[in-house]
Write a protein that holds these residues in place. Sequence first.
Motif, short mmCIF file in Angstrom:
data_model
loop_
_atom_site.label_atom_id
_atom_site.label_comp_id
_atom_site.label_asym_id
_atom_site.label_seq_id
_atom_site.Cartn_x
_atom_site.Cartn_y
_atom_site.Cartn_z
N ALA A 176 -10.63 54.72 65.64
CA ALA A 176 -10.87 55.53 66.83
C ALA A 176 -11.59 54.79 67.91
O ALA A 176 -11.17 55.04 69.13
CB ALA A 176 -12.31 56.35 66.42
N VAL A 177 -12.18 53.43 67.59
CA VAL A 177 -12.67 52.63 68.66
C VAL A 177 -11.33 52.15 69.40
O VAL A 177 -10.99 52.06 70.80
CB VAL A 177 -13.64 51.71 68.24
CG1 VAL A 177 -13.84 50.44 69.28
CG2 VAL A 177 -14.57 52.36 67.87
N ARG A 178 -10.33 51.63 68.68
CA ARG A 178 -9.17 51.02 69.18
C ARG A 178 -8.29 51.76 70.09
O ARG A 178 -7.78 51.62 70.88
CB ARG A 178 -8.22 50.35 67.95
CG ARG A 178 -9.01 49.26 67.24
CD ARG A 178 -7.79 48.47 66.46
NE ARG A 178 -7.23 49.16 65.46
CZ ARG A 178 -7.73 49.39 64.28
NH1 ARG A 178 -8.93 48.55 63.84
NH2 ARG A 178 -7.19 49.99 63.42
N SER A 179 -8.30 53.27 69.52
CA SER A 179 -7.41 54.15 70.32
C SER A 179 -8.26 54.91 71.43
O SER A 179 -7.66 55.52 72.12
CB SER A 179 -7.15 55.08 69.20
OG SER A 179 -6.44 54.66 68.18
N GLY A 180 -9.40 54.42 71.58
CA GLY A 180 -10.18 55.19 72.69
C GLY A 180 -10.37 56.50 72.37
O GLY A 180 -10.59 57.23 73.18
N TRP A 181 -10.43 56.95 71.17
CA TRP A 181 -11.03 58.53 70.78
C TRP A 181 -12.38 58.65 70.89
O TRP A 181 -13.14 57.86 70.62
CB TRP A 181 -10.52 58.79 69.52
CG TRP A 181 -8.86 58.70 69.37
CD1 TRP A 181 -8.11 58.77 70.29
CD2 TRP A 181 -8.32 58.64 67.86
NE1 TRP A 181 -6.71 58.44 69.60
CE2 TRP A 181 -6.82 58.64 68.25
CE3 TRP A 181 -8.89 58.35 66.64
CZ2 TRP A 181 -6.13 58.38 67.05
CZ3 TRP A 181 -7.57 58.34 65.62
CH2 TRP A 181 -6.33 58.37 65.90
N PRO A 182 -12.74 59.57 71.39
CA PRO A 182 -14.16 59.90 71.49
C PRO A 182 -14.59 60.11 70.04
O PRO A 182 -14.09 60.44 68.88
CB PRO A 182 -14.22 61.48 71.72
CG PRO A 182 -12.92 62.20 71.82
CD PRO A 182 -12.00 60.88 71.57
N ILE A 183 -15.86 59.40 69.78
CA ILE A 183 -16.51 59.50 68.49
C ILE A 183 -17.85 60.68 68.39
O ILE A 183 -18.77 60.37 69.30
CB ILE A 183 -16.97 58.03 68.11
CG1 ILE A 183 -15.72 57.14 68.14
CG2 ILE A 183 -17.61 57.92 66.71
CD1 ILE A 183 -16.19 55.66 67.97
N MET A 184 -18.00 61.24 67.36
CA MET A 184 -19.06 62.14 67.16
C MET A 184 -19.50 61.72 65.79
O MET A 184 -18.90 61.58 64.68
CB MET A 184 -18.59 63.60 66.91
CG MET A 184 -18.02 64.13 68.39
SD MET A 184 -17.59 66.06 68.43
CE MET A 184 -19.26 66.57 68.27
N ARG A 185 -20.93 61.52 65.70
CA ARG A 185 -21.49 61.17 64.42
C ARG A 185 -22.52 62.46 63.90
O ARG A 185 -23.14 62.94 64.70
CB ARG A 185 -22.36 59.97 64.71
CG ARG A 185 -21.89 58.86 64.93
CD ARG A 185 -22.49 57.35 65.20
NE ARG A 185 -22.01 56.19 65.28
CZ ARG A 185 -21.27 55.75 66.57
NH1 ARG A 185 -21.39 56.55 67.54
NH2 ARG A 185 -20.47 54.60 66.45
N PHE A 186 -22.20 62.71 62.65
CA PHE A 186 -23.06 63.56 61.85
C PHE A 186 -24.00 63.06 60.76
O PHE A 186 -23.37 62.28 60.15
CB PHE A 186 -22.12 64.86 61.18
CG PHE A 186 -21.19 65.47 62.54
CD1 PHE A 186 -21.55 66.41 63.26
CD2 PHE A 186 -19.91 64.84 62.70
CE1 PHE A 186 -20.93 67.05 63.97
CE2 PHE A 186 -19.32 65.53 63.76
CZ PHE A 186 -19.56 66.52 64.44
N SER A 187 -24.98 63.66 60.60
CA SER A 187 -25.81 63.09 59.45
C SER A 187 -25.91 64.27 58.60
O SER A 187 -26.01 65.51 59.01
CB SER A 187 -27.35 62.77 60.10
OG SER A 187 -27.98 63.95 60.68
N SER A 188 -26.33 64.14 57.44
CA SER A 188 -26.50 65.06 56.20
C SER A 188 -27.69 65.83 56.44
O SER A 188 -28.69 65.19 56.91
CB SER A 188 -26.07 64.36 54.80
OG SER A 188 -26.78 65.47 53.95
N ARG A 189 -27.76 67.12 55.99
CA ARG A 189 -29.08 67.85 55.90
C ARG A 189 -29.86 67.03 54.95
O ARG A 189 -31.13 67.43 54.81
CB ARG A 189 -28.93 69.40 55.70
CG ARG A 189 -28.01 69.79 56.77
CD ARG A 189 -28.05 71.41 56.51
NE ARG A 189 -27.06 72.17 56.87
CZ ARG A 189 -27.05 73.43 57.02
NH1 ARG A 189 -28.02 74.25 56.61
NH2 ARG A 189 -26.07 73.96 57.69
N GLY A 190 -29.37 66.47 54.12
CA GLY A 190 -30.12 65.94 52.89
C GLY A 190 -30.62 66.85 52.04
O GLY A 190 -30.26 67.88 51.83
N SER A 191 -31.52 66.56 51.09
CA SER A 191 -32.12 67.45 50.01
C SER A 191 -33.18 68.39 50.73
O SER A 191 -33.60 69.07 50.05
CB SER A 191 -32.61 66.58 48.74
OG SER A 191 -33.67 65.90 49.42
N GLY A 192 -33.89 68.05 51.83
CA GLY A 192 -34.54 68.91 52.50
C GLY A 192 -36.14 68.22 52.19
O GLY A 192 -37.01 68.82 52.31
#
Length: 263
Positions: free
Chosen positions: A1-17
Amino acid sequence: AVRSGWPIMRFSSRGSGGPLGMARRLASVSSLGPLAAAALGVGLVRRNKRAGVNFLTRFWPGTVLALSGVKLNVTGAEHLTERRPAVFLFNFRSNIDVFLVAALVKDNWTGVDALEMRSSRVFGQLGKLLDVAFVDREHPGSAAALRPLEAAARKGLSILIAPEGSRFDTDSVGPFKKRAFLIAMATGLPIVPVVIRNSESVAGRNAAKLNPGTVDIAVLPPVSVEGWTLLKLRERIEQVRAAYLETLAEWPMGEPGNRGGTP
């Protein structure tokens, strides 16, 4: 994604709470035992299996949702009891959707499941307890498939079914199959559309655990199938599906008394 110049979105898990999340899940799972025992007692005292089943279906889904921190924001709740029994249709967004609808319909209902699920040690036994009709996917509208549902309707039982047949996606409404509508025509029961907007906010598409949150649900007025014919069935089905699409596109505002919990 970095090499291609694509936008990057990062998601985190909700986890166990955390500890609270684990406590919620443990409490919700553990609630089945005491409620099932109470339901058995009700059935024995009244000498009526359906009385015990109704006790379980009336209290268990709502208890699990409450213990999991899930609230239902319902509009059109009056349509849930306007015509009973009925065929309650719901769009399929996640594994818990039938559970949400069960919490609304509460008692005197049954459902439809695939024939192969009858041999399941868990779902097969639960289905038999609820008088679920196990239908061959290849012949969903056959006389043999509809006969148990006609018998259920004569007993005054409503029927819960997803007209899409399986989960589609969380952005739209998939094509409606004929099965649910053939059932309504065979039993003479009215159709009550139940539109679920965001159940994926509390459970992933294939997830088994619930996360705290609020699910928006709109119950539309009953639709009579009197006078429906096979010749124009597809046209009738598309009219019902269009109501789902319109409701999702322009969500109705709920009355204050119908917000924040199950009716």
